[in-house]
Design a protein around this motif. Sequence first.
Motif, PDB file in Angstrom:
ATOM      1  N   ASN A  13      34.837  24.821  52.723  1.00 43.25           N
ATOM      2  CA  ASN A  13      34.086  25.158  51.522  1.00 43.25           C
ATOM      3  C   ASN A  13      32.674  24.634  51.715  1.00 43.25           C
ATOM      4  O   ASN A  13      32.473  23.475  52.069  1.00 43.25           O
ATOM      5  N   LEU A  14      31.717  25.480  51.520  1.00 42.28           N
ATOM      6  CA  LEU A  14      30.306  25.147  51.720  1.00 42.28           C
ATOM      7  C   LEU A  14      29.664  24.997  50.339  1.00 42.28           C
ATOM      8  O   LEU A  14      29.388  25.989  49.665  1.00 42.28           O
TER       9      LEU A  14
ATOM     10  N   ILE B 289      20.736  23.335  57.388  1.00 49.19           N
ATOM     11  CA  ILE B 289      21.824  22.431  56.978  1.00 49.19           C
ATOM     12  C   ILE B 289      23.154  23.179  56.951  1.00 49.19           C
ATOM     13  O   ILE B 289      24.165  22.681  57.467  1.00 49.19           O
ATOM     14  N   ALA B 290      23.171  24.366  56.372  1.00 51.37           N
ATOM     15  CA  ALA B 290      24.416  25.134  56.285  1.00 51.37           C
ATOM     16  C   ALA B 290      24.954  25.474  57.675  1.00 51.37           C
ATOM     17  O   ALA B 290      26.146  25.309  57.946  1.00 51.37           O
TER      18      ALA B 290
ATOM     19  N   LEU C 112      22.683  31.029  51.090  1.00 48.89           N
ATOM     20  CA  LEU C 112      24.026  31.102  51.670  1.00 48.89           C
ATOM     21  C   LEU C 112      24.548  32.539  51.646  1.00 48.89           C
ATOM     22  O   LEU C 112      25.117  33.018  52.634  1.00 48.89           O
ATOM     23  N   LEU C 113      24.342  33.215  50.526  1.00 46.21           N
ATOM     24  CA  LEU C 113      24.769  34.616  50.446  1.00 46.21           C
ATOM     25  C   LEU C 113      23.998  35.473  51.440  1.00 46.21           C
ATOM     26  O   LEU C 113      24.562  36.373  52.074  1.00 46.21           O
ATOM     27  N   TRP C 114      22.717  35.180  51.594  1.00 45.42           N
ATOM     28  CA  TRP C 114      21.884  35.926  52.540  1.00 45.42           C
ATOM     29  C   TRP C 114      22.392  35.747  53.965  1.00 45.42           C
ATOM     30  O   TRP C 114      22.434  36.708  54.745  1.00 45.42           O
TER      31      TRP C 114
ATOM     32  N   LEU D 157      25.670  36.078  59.715  1.00 47.10           N
ATOM     33  CA  LEU D 157      25.705  34.761  60.364  1.00 47.10           C
ATOM     34  C   LEU D 157      26.888  33.918  59.920  1.00 47.10           C
ATOM     35  O   LEU D 157      27.274  32.980  60.618  1.00 47.10           O
ATOM     36  N   LEU D 158      27.453  34.228  58.764  1.00 46.84           N
ATOM     37  CA  LEU D 158      28.659  33.533  58.319  1.00 46.84           C
ATOM     38  C   LEU D 158      29.527  34.500  57.538  1.00 46.84           C
ATOM     39  O   LEU D 158      29.066  35.525  57.049  1.00 46.84           O
ATOM     40  N   ARG D 159      30.810  34.125  57.441  1.00 43.95           N
ATOM     41  CA  ARG D 159      31.772  34.866  56.625  1.00 43.95           C
ATOM     42  C   ARG D 159      32.381  33.884  55.642  1.00 43.95           C
ATOM     43  O   ARG D 159      32.462  32.689  55.917  1.00 43.95           O
TER      44      ARG D 159
END
Length: 157
Positions: free
Chosen positions: A29-30, A15-16, A58-60, A66-68
């Motif tokens: 904003n997630l 989903i993220a 999300l932090l992982w 994979l994301l910033r």
Amino acid sequence: MADIHVEEFYKDVAIALVQLYMSFPRRVNLFVEDIAGPDEPDEFGLHSKRHMACFGALLWLSEEGLLRYVDTIRQEALDQAVLTREAFVRLSAPAPQALLRELSAVSNEPELPPSVQKDLSTYIHLLRSALKSGSSSRISLAVQSTFFNDSGLQPVH
């Protein structure tokens, strides 16, 4: 049978990543609540285990490159999150036809234009289809195939 927390992890990740792909390259904003559902902190202000597991996922994703994001908004969201280059390239890449057939993520209709067929054969489409199906096993396989195979992304250090 997979542990329920692992299945939830794969769903949260899918989903993220889909949300971030849909807004790429714009930072957004997630919110954990948009991914894991509503959560009411207890009388001490502590979130549920489910909420915290999603926040941890999300932090992982960030720790694995994979994301910033710029900052956290308490334990509610990641502020100004965006996919990394590596994640964007991987999500946009064509998935193996065998995998697409196995997960029934692509239509075999010959009348579809080549550009549409190309769009329907990407990893992002695989994730979207798996989420739409609601099948935990499809979601798990789609996330694993996208990022955790030998051909997936390597962590950024």
